[in-house]
Every structure is written in C-alpha cells, then in structure tokens.
Design an enzyme around this catalytic site. Structure first.
Site, short mmCIF file in Angstrom:
data_model
loop_
_atom_site.label_atom_id
_atom_site.label_comp_id
_atom_site.label_asym_id
_atom_site.label_seq_id
_atom_site.Cartn_x
_atom_site.Cartn_y
_atom_site.Cartn_z
N VAL A 71 -3.98 1.32 12.61
CA VAL A 71 -4.15 0.15 12.00
C VAL A 71 -3.76 0.17 10.39
CG1 VAL A 71 -5.83 -1.00 13.32
CG2 VAL A 71 -6.55 0.50 11.35
N ASN A 107 -12.83 -3.15 12.58
CA ASN A 107 -14.09 -2.19 12.64
C ASN A 107 -13.93 -0.63 12.36
OD1 ASN A 107 -16.66 -0.96 13.76
ND2 ASN A 107 -15.13 -0.16 15.13
N SER A 148 -20.44 -3.03 5.37
CA SER A 148 -21.49 -2.08 5.24
C SER A 148 -22.71 -2.44 4.20
CB SER A 148 -21.16 -0.47 4.93
OG SER A 148 -22.01 0.18 4.68
N TYR A 181 -15.98 4.97 -0.36
CA TYR A 181 -16.34 4.12 0.81
C TYR A 181 -17.11 2.97 0.33
CZ TYR A 181 -19.01 2.98 5.20
OH TYR A 181 -19.63 2.48 6.42
N SER A 231 -14.67 0.55 -1.15
CA SER A 231 -13.81 -0.09 0.08
C SER A 231 -14.59 -1.13 0.85
CB SER A 231 -13.39 0.83 1.07
OG SER A 231 -14.58 1.20 1.95
N LYS A 232 -15.96 -1.09 1.13
CA LYS A 232 -16.69 -2.07 1.81
C LYS A 232 -17.11 -3.17 0.95
CE LYS A 232 -16.87 0.10 5.54
NZ LYS A 232 -16.02 -0.46 6.91
#
Length: 257
Positions: free
Chosen positions: A69, A95, A147, A162, A165-166
């Site tokens: 992706v 996802n 998240s 992380y 990004s979330k």
C-alpha cells in the site's frame, strides 16, 4: 428502518488492507459474516491466500490480492481490479501499519519515514484512489484504523513516529469526512488499545506489559481482535448512516485515566 437489517452488508464490496492476519483478518471476517464480498489485501500473498480460504465459509466472494500500500501504482491496480470484478467499491478499511519503538533522539530518518509512510501516507493514498471510485458511484464508506496512541502518549515505550502517524490518521479522517460528505462518502476511524494478536502475545506476558499496559487498563486485560468486529460492521453499514468524521476508541478504558 429495521435496526437489525441496517447492519447487513449483503451485496457490498469491501477492501481490508493488512488483512492476512491479526486485526485486519478479524475485521475482514466480521464484514464477510455481515454479507460483504471482501478483498484480503496484504503484502504477504501466502497468508492472504490462507485467510481468504478460511473466510470462504461465510459464502461471500473472498479474494486475496497482493499489494504494497506504500506503492501508489499497486494501490491503483488493486482498485482497478476491484472495479473490473465487481464494478464498485463500497467499503475501504485502512488497517495496514507498523510500529518501531526507538527513542526520539536515536531514531533514524529511515525508521521515521518507514512508519509515517505506511501508517499515514498510505492511508491517504488508498483513501484518495478508492475515494475517486466512490465519488463516481455517489457513495461509500472509509474506515481508518487509528490507535489510542493518536490520542495519548503511551508509557513506557518510546514510539514517537507511531503516535504521530496515528494522530495524523485521526485528523485525516476528520478532514476527508468534511470534504467528501457532499459525495455521500462517510469516513470514520477506530482507535484500538492494546490488543492480543500473534504479534503481541509474547510482549503481553512481560512484566512491563503487566505493569503498564494491562495494569493501566481499567478492564485489566488486552482486547481480542474479534472485539473490533462489531465496530467495523457498524461503521460500514447503514446502522451508522448519520455518523462521519468520528473516531471510536476501543481500549478497555485505557484513555479514561
């Protein structure tokens, strides 16, 4: 509208990225159970084939597709293939994702870009290309897997890339929802807490996890992948027809403290 009927997805076509295992597979299973045809999109074709064969038991059309992706051309090819097979795309579940626990002062540029590229940039790419098809057909649903880490900073693990990004996924969800409501496209997100999968099972047994992850979760346990199934079906179905731009937090209460 009959409430139970509003949850049914018969005749609808869904893509779930990173669906060969873990949370993605559980959500793909829930969509198939609700009646949807599902594309198991994953970079690991062997696992995607296995997952697709397993989900055939629900009697819908389950198709594995190999796709990275982060590669725009591969995403475009996947959407084109869906168009050729079904003529439409009703549901996209973004996802696929990764995490790297590295202190901020030590993180390499490569580590930073790898996480941001898969967790955020690829979500936009998949949404944009799928969204163009949904605009042409006057409707669709996009569900982004964010998240709780996009809302709070986890303790004690260092995972700045992380978390960022979330958090970006949550704002991307709101922004797309605002822009695309006029096209009858709804965009929502799910923000899981600590979940028990084959990838996290061993970590959840550590003293650190027991003290910080589970110890700080009011329900005192990790979530199970299938516990996201109800939310993804709700967001993908007519049951949530007046809901867009929101993030459903499913974290056992972790973020209430």
């Amino acid at each position: 509208m009959d409430v139970l009927t509003s949850f049914k997805l018969n005749g609808r076509v869904a893509i779930v990225t990173g669906a060969a295992q873990g949370l993605g597979k559980a959500m793909a299973e829930a969509l198939a159970q609700a009646g949807a045809d599902v594309v198991i999109a994953d970079i690991n074709m062997e696992n995607a084939d296995s997952a697709a064969q397993e989900l055939q038991r629900f009697g819908t059309d389950i198709v594995p597709m190999k796709v990275d992706v982060t590669d725009r051309a591969q995403v475009q090819q996947m959407i084109d293939n869906v168009g050729k097979r079904w003529g439409r795309l009703d549901i996209l579940v973004n996802n696929a994702g990764i995490v790297r626990n590295v202190p901020a002062e030590e993180m390499s540029e490569e580590d930073w870009h790898d996480v941001i590229n898969l967790n955020l940039n690829a979500v936009f790419t998949c949404s944009q290309i799928a969204g163009r098809m949904m605009i042409r057909q006057n409707g669709g649903n996009i569900i982004n897997i964010a998240s709780m880490s996009g809302i709070i900073v986890n303790n004690p693990q260092p995972q700045i890339s992380y978390n960022v990004s979330k958090a970006g996924v949550i704002m991307l969800t709101k922004s797309l929802a605002a822009e695309w409501a006029k096209y009858n496209i709804r965009v929502n997100a799910i923000a899981p807490g600590y979940m028990k999968t084959s990838m996290t099972e061993e970590n959840l047994k550590t003293d650190m996890a027991k003290q910080y992850w589970l110890g700080l979760t009011p329900m005192q346990r990790a979530g199970l992948p299938e516990e996201l199934g109800g939310a993804v079906v709700y967001l993908a179905s007519d049951a949530s027809s007046f809901m867009t731009g929101h993030t459903v937090v499913i974290d056992g209460g972790y973020t209430v403290w």
